[in-house]
Write an enzyme that holds these catalytic residues in place. Sequence first.
Site, PDB file in Angstrom:
ATOM      1  N   VAL A 192       0.836  -1.200   0.000  1.00  0.00           N
ATOM      2  CA  VAL A 192       0.000   0.000   0.000  1.00  0.00           C
ATOM      3  C   VAL A 192       0.867   1.244   0.000  1.00  0.00           C
ATOM      4  CG1 VAL A 192      -1.661   1.329   1.351  1.00  0.00           C
ATOM      5  CG2 VAL A 192      -1.957  -1.129   1.088  1.00  0.00           C
ATOM      6  N   ALA A 193       1.978   1.203   0.742  1.00  0.00           N
ATOM      7  CA  ALA A 193       2.868   2.358   0.803  1.00  0.00           C
ATOM      8  C   ALA A 193       3.575   2.585  -0.528  1.00  0.00           C
ATOM      9  CB  ALA A 193       3.895   2.168   1.914  1.00  0.00           C
ATOM     10  N   GLU A 251       6.566   7.167   2.514  1.00  0.00           N
ATOM     11  CA  GLU A 251       5.883   6.141   3.302  1.00  0.00           C
ATOM     12  C   GLU A 251       6.695   4.842   3.318  1.00  0.00           C
ATOM     13  OE1 GLU A 251       2.028   5.838   1.505  1.00  0.00           O
ATOM     14  OE2 GLU A 251       1.880   8.025   1.377  1.00  0.00           O
ATOM     15  N   THR A 266      -5.446  12.458   1.729  1.00  0.00           N
ATOM     16  CA  THR A 266      -4.541  13.571   2.021  1.00  0.00           C
ATOM     17  C   THR A 266      -3.395  13.685   1.025  1.00  0.00           C
ATOM     18  OG1 THR A 266      -3.228  12.216   3.522  1.00  0.00           O
ATOM     19  CG2 THR A 266      -5.093  13.382   4.456  1.00  0.00           C
ATOM     20  N   ASN A 295       4.649   8.405  -1.717  1.00  0.00           N
ATOM     21  CA  ASN A 295       4.726   6.965  -1.511  1.00  0.00           C
ATOM     22  C   ASN A 295       6.135   6.525  -1.129  1.00  0.00           C
ATOM     23  OD1 ASN A 295       2.285   7.188  -3.660  1.00  0.00           O
ATOM     24  ND2 ASN A 295       2.044   5.374  -2.366  1.00  0.00           N
ATOM     25  N   ASP A 327      -9.935  14.078 -44.178  1.00  0.00           N
ATOM     26  CA  ASP A 327     -11.395  14.070 -44.251  1.00  0.00           C
ATOM     27  C   ASP A 327     -11.917  13.004 -45.196  1.00  0.00           C
ATOM     28  OD1 ASP A 327     -10.463  15.213 -46.543  1.00  0.00           O
ATOM     29  OD2 ASP A 327     -11.751  16.991 -46.483  1.00  0.00           O
ATOM     30  N   ASP A 340      -3.939  17.242 -44.191  1.00  0.00           N
ATOM     31  CA  ASP A 340      -4.557  17.491 -45.481  1.00  0.00           C
ATOM     32  C   ASP A 340      -4.573  19.000 -45.732  1.00  0.00           C
ATOM     33  OD1 ASP A 340      -5.972  16.878 -47.826  1.00  0.00           O
ATOM     34  OD2 ASP A 340      -7.887  17.224 -46.836  1.00  0.00           O
TER      35      ASP A 340
END
Length: 821
Positions: free
Chosen positions: A272-273, A619, A647, A616, A550, A319
Site C-alpha cells: 500500500v505504501a 511512506e 490527504t 509513496n 477528411d 490534409d
Amino acid sequence: MKPSAVRDLQEGPRWGLSQEEAARRLREGGPNTLTREQPRPAWLFLGRQFRSGMVWLLLGACGIAGLLGELADAVAIATIVLLNALVGFLQEYRADRAVLALRALTAPNARVLRDGVSAMIPASEVVPGDALVLEAGDVVAADARLLDAHALLTLEAALTGESTPVDKKVGALPDGTPLAERGDRVFMGTSVAAGTAVAEVMATGMATELGRIAHLVQTAEESETPLQQRLEGVTRMLLVVCVVVAVLVAGLGLLRGQGWLELLLAAVALAVAAVPEGLPTVVTLALAVGVQRMARVNVLVRQMQAVETLGAATVICTDKTGTLTAGIMEVREVWPPTAERRVLEIAAGCCDAELPTQGKAGAGDPTELALLLAARAQGFERTDLERERPRRAEQPFDSDRRRMSILRSDGVLYVKGALEALLPLCRDVPLGVKEANAALAGRALRVLAVAEGRGADEKDLTLLGLVGLADPPRPEAVEAVRAAREAGVRTVMITGDHPATAVAIARELGLLREGESPEGTVHARVTAEDKLRIVRGWKERGEIVAMTGDGVNDAPALREAHIGIAMGRTGAEVTREASDLILTDDNFASIVAAVREGRGIYENIRKTLVYLLAGNGGELVLMLGASLLGLPLPLLPLHLLWVNLVTDGLPALALVMDPVATDVMQRPPRRPDQPMLGKREWGAVLATSLVDACVTLCTFLWALRHLSLVEARTLAFTVLVLCQLLRAFSARSERLLFWEVGPFNNRPLLAVVTLTVALQLGIQQVPALARFFSLVPLSVEQLALAFGLGLIPVSLLELRKLAVRGYARARGPASGPLSAR
C-alpha cells in the site's frame, strides 16, 4: 435532374435495368454499403480500464488484505480500482456514442433508370448495371462509367484530395490511368458540382474505390500511446521496488523470529505504501480535464489517451483542402485592376451556379460561386441581371471548347473560359494579357479569361480581363503553422492537388520559407497507399505522428498514425471511425491549440506523478526504516490508504487541473524516447521521500518515548499528512517559488488542502472514526507541533529552488532561461 431532362433521357437510348433484374442482382451481390466497424460493446470499454499493471498490483494487495481478514483495507482498495475504472469507462463510452451520432450525416439516396423510368431509391439498393442519373448537388452512389455527360464537373476531394472540380466526359481511358485523372468515371462518395450525366454502375459497396480504401484501414496498425508506454515503465519499476522491499522486510522479520501473520500484514502495508493508489484516477482525471479543454477548442476526443499523445506529437501530417485552406474557391486577383467591376459583372453573368438565399442552399460549381460572391462585393447581383436581361441562348462549358457563353436579351454575349480558348475569338485584346496570365498561373491561381461580344456567334469578341481564383489559406492557419514551428512540431502537407498549387499554398502558409525545399514537407498527387507510406516512414524515424484527413483515402493513414484526427464537418464516415480525435470545425488552428493542451496535460501528469511518488517513497522509507530499527509499524495499512487516497490523492487531483504554462509552446517537443521521469525527477522523488520519512520517523521515535503507541501513531500520521499537503504548493513548479506560480490561480488546490486538513482533524476528534482508524485525539500543543514539523519539507524545497536559481545566475546567460513551470 430537372423533369424535362429526365424526359430527354427516356426518349434516348435504353439504359438501366428492369426492376426484376435489379432485385436479382441485389440478392446476389448484397447491398451497396461499406463494411464498417460496429459500435463497440460496453463491456469492451470496461475491460480496457483493467489493462494497467498498477491496477493488477492493487488487486493483488486487495486479495492479501482479504485473506488476512483486513476487510476495511480490502474494501478500500477494491473501491479505488472500481471507481477509477468507472470514470474511464464513462468518458470513453460517451465519446464513442458521440461519434456514432455523426454517422447519420451520410445517408444518400440515388436516382436511377428502372424499366426506362426515373426512380429515386436508397443508395444501398443500387446494383451493378444500374443507370445513375446525376445532376448538380448529387452524391454519387457507386463507381460508374459515363454513358452520357453534359458539362459535368465533380468534386473528388474526399477520394483523391483534389480541391478543384474535375472535368468529366464520355470515353474509355486506359486501365492504368491514375485515379485523379479518370475523367470517364464517377466514384462513390464524390459529388456533382455542375452539369448532368447518366452513368452505368460498375462496382458497388466494398468493390468500389471507396471500399478498397476502407479495406486498407483494416491493415493499418493502431499504435500504443507514449503515455501508456511511460506509465507502464513506472509501474514496472514500482513492482520491482515493492518486491525487493517486501523480500528484505520478510528476511529481516524471519531472522528476528516474527510470525507469518505479522509479516503478511507488513507486506500489505508495504504494498500500500509503495503503490500510489490514486495514480490511475489522477491520470484519468487529467485526461478527462484535457477532453473538456479540447472541446473548448473544437476537438472531440474519442480516446482519452489521445489527449496526451497529441501533446507529444513531433510531426503533424495534414490534409490541405478545408484544413489548411478554407475549402472553397475565392477570387484572389482581377486583371487589369482598373476594369475589376466590369470583368466581374461579365464573369458572374456567365454562370449557372446559385448563391444561398433565405430558405434555400446554394449549389453549383465552386468557381462560379466564387465569381458570384466577388461580383456581389462590387454591388452586382446576377439575379437582377436575369430579371432585367434574361438569357436567350447559352453554350455550356465542356472540355473540348474550354469556354462557356450566354446571350442576353439585349444582344450582349457573355463569355468566360481559358485564355487559350478565347484569344483566337477576340478582336480587341489588352496589352500584356499573356504576361498577366503567366504571372497569375505562376502563383498557382486558376485563371479565367472574360470577354463580351454581340450576337450568338462567338467571334469578334472583346477580351476584358482575367480572374485569378484559388482555395485561400485559412487566416488562422498561418498563425497556427508558425506556432507549430516555434513549438518544434513539423507540419507536413499531404494533398491530391497539383504540385505547383501545393507548393504555392505551402509558401503562403509559411510551411516553406525562402530557400527551403518542398521535399519531405509537401506531398502532392498522393494516393491512400502514399499517405500510409508517409506515416510509416515518419514512425520508423522514431517520430510521434499525428495525421489529419477528411476523405476515405485518409482513413488507413489515420489508423496507422499515433493519433488520427478526422474532420467533423466534411469527414467521411470511415475516416471518423478510424480516428482518435475529431475536429468539429475542420481547422488546423484547432489542432495546434489541442497540442498546447496536450503538452499542458502531460506536464501536469508528470509533476503530479513526482508528487505522488515522493509521498509513496516517503511512506515506504518510513515503514522500511521502522522495520530495520525493529520498531512497531508507525502506520497501519488503513492509515497509508487514507494518506494515499485522501490527504495525498486529493491534492494530486487538483494539481492535474493546473493552468497550462504560458511558455509551453516555446519549448521543443519532448523526445519520443524520453522516459516519463528522468534523472532529475527521480532525484527529486528520492530527496523528498527521505525528507518526509526522516521528519515522520524522528517524530515517531520521540513520541514512543513520551506517549503511548496509539498516540505516537496518531502524531506520526498527522505529521506525514501535513508534510504532503503543504508540499503540494511547492510541487506546482520545479523552479518557481509557490507565490510566483500564482497561489490563487489553482483554487481547487486551496480548497482541497483546507478540506483535507479538516478531514484529518475530524477522524481524530469523532469517536467512531477514531476507533475505526485506531487513533486518539491530539492536544492543541501536539497539533501545533505537527504543523511546525509539516512545514519542514516544503521549506527545504523552496530553499532548494532559490539555491538553483542563484547557481544559474552565477553561471550566467549560458545556463538558459527559467521555465514558467
